[in-house]
Design an enzyme around this catalytic site. Structure first.
Site, PDB file in Angstrom:
ATOM      1  N   SER A  82       0.859  -1.178   0.000  1.00 45.96           N
ATOM      2  CA  SER A  82       0.000   0.000   0.000  1.00 45.96           C
ATOM      3  C   SER A  82       0.889   1.219   0.000  1.00 45.96           C
ATOM      4  CB  SER A  82      -0.888   0.004   1.257  1.00 45.96           C
ATOM      5  OG  SER A  82      -1.528   1.256   1.432  1.00 45.96           O
ATOM      6  N   TYR A 125      -2.290  -1.597  10.240  1.00 46.50           N
ATOM      7  CA  TYR A 125      -2.183  -1.515   8.778  1.00 46.50           C
ATOM      8  C   TYR A 125      -0.868  -0.858   8.371  1.00 46.50           C
ATOM      9  CZ  TYR A 125      -3.762  -0.907   3.936  1.00 46.50           C
ATOM     10  OH  TYR A 125      -3.883  -0.974   2.561  1.00 46.50           O
ATOM     11  N   LYS A 138       2.052  -3.009   6.427  1.00 47.71           N
ATOM     12  CA  LYS A 138       2.301  -2.646   5.034  1.00 47.71           C
ATOM     13  C   LYS A 138       3.730  -2.151   4.840  1.00 47.71           C
ATOM     14  CE  LYS A 138      -1.651  -3.823   3.288  1.00 47.71           C
ATOM     15  NZ  LYS A 138      -1.748  -4.955   2.339  1.00 47.71           N
TER      16      LYS A 138
END
Length: 272
Positions: A141, A154, A158
């Site tokens: 991401s 997250y 990532k």
């Protein structure tokens, strides 16, 4: 790499970016195993691809973070189509907001967003070294290059997915193993709205940060960018071109970037 006649596995293939990757690969002449935790969505994607390109895909319900199930996906591909040439570690989860994330939240995010990549690579890379050919594509991401307002799980996983892809390329790139890392920003998938729907202020800020930072692309646009990168064997796949400039600004003055991110977060949280 020309994907025609290649054998691919796509995890998280039941929709969104993964579903469009399956469609593009099938159209380009690849043979694809479509995997998703939700077996029904994987089957639907496979059936749509096969309607246009008969016999190009098959589907399986599988947990992409489980070593035994990854082994089964690889075996399914090998027994049906032949040795796996490309593996798309595309499955991912949005994670939980803030420090309130539980140990279980952290474990799940680390397993799905990071260890799934590691476990697949451990199974595939040794077999790719002898012929000197294979391609690993990790979906990370833009949050793996910048960060994610709202979700620590997250942002951290990532970043780690980007680092693992870098390590794979550095370690095995001269031995025929190609590696690409996909780092999109806003994409019109269910994950995009998960923060807004969470009922949590940090979660809402996370979604608004992504949607206000640049264009929200359709999954098909991202899949097109991935296939173009595979042809060039390019490591970093940035469907949102602005991300590269943001990344450069971050690296040029880290403290200034952090101050700007704090201001940005405050403005987002102040929104009703």
């Amino acid at each position: 790499m020309n994907v025609a006649e290649r054998v691919a596995v796509v995890t998280g293939g039941g929709g969104g970016i993964g579903g469009e990757l399956v469609a593009r690969l099938a159209r380009a002449g690849a043979r694809v195993v479509v995997s998703d935790l939700d077996a029904e969505t994987a089957r639907a994607v496979s059936e749509r691809a096969n309607a246009d390109h008969p016999g190009s895909t098959l589907s399986a319900g599988a947990d992409a973070s489980d070593t035994a199930q990854i082994e089964q996906l690889i075996a399914l591909a090998e027994n049906t189509f032949g040795p796996v040439d490309l593996y798309f570690a595309n499955a991912g989860i949005a994670g939980a907001p803030g420090l309130e994330a539980s140990e279980q939240d952290w474990d799940l995010s680390i397993d799905v967003n990071l260890r799934a990549h590691i476990r697949a690579a451990r199974l595939l890379v040794p077999g790719w070294l002898e012929p000197g050919e294979g391609y690993f594509v990790g979906t990370a991401s833009a949050a793996g290059l910048l960060t994610q307002i709202g979700s620590a799980t997250y942002a951290v996983t990532k970043h780690a997915a980007v680092a693992f892809a870098e390590w794979l390329s550095v370690t095995y790139g001269d031995r025929g193993v190609r590696v690409s890392c996909l780092c999109p920003m806003g994409v019109n998938t269910r994950m995009l709205s998960s923060g807004e729907d969470s009922g949590d202020a940090l979660g809402r800020a996370a979604t608004r940060a992504v949607t206000s930072a640049g264009d929200v692309l359709e999954p098909a646009e991202v899949a097109d960018a991935v296939l173009a990168a595979l042809e060039d064997e390019r490591f970093l796949i940035l469907p949102h071109e602005d991300v590269l400039q943001m990344y450069r600004q971050k690296g040029s003055d880290y403290d200034r970037w952090l101050r700007g991110m704090r201001r940005y977060q405050s403005s987002l949280r102040a929104q009703p």
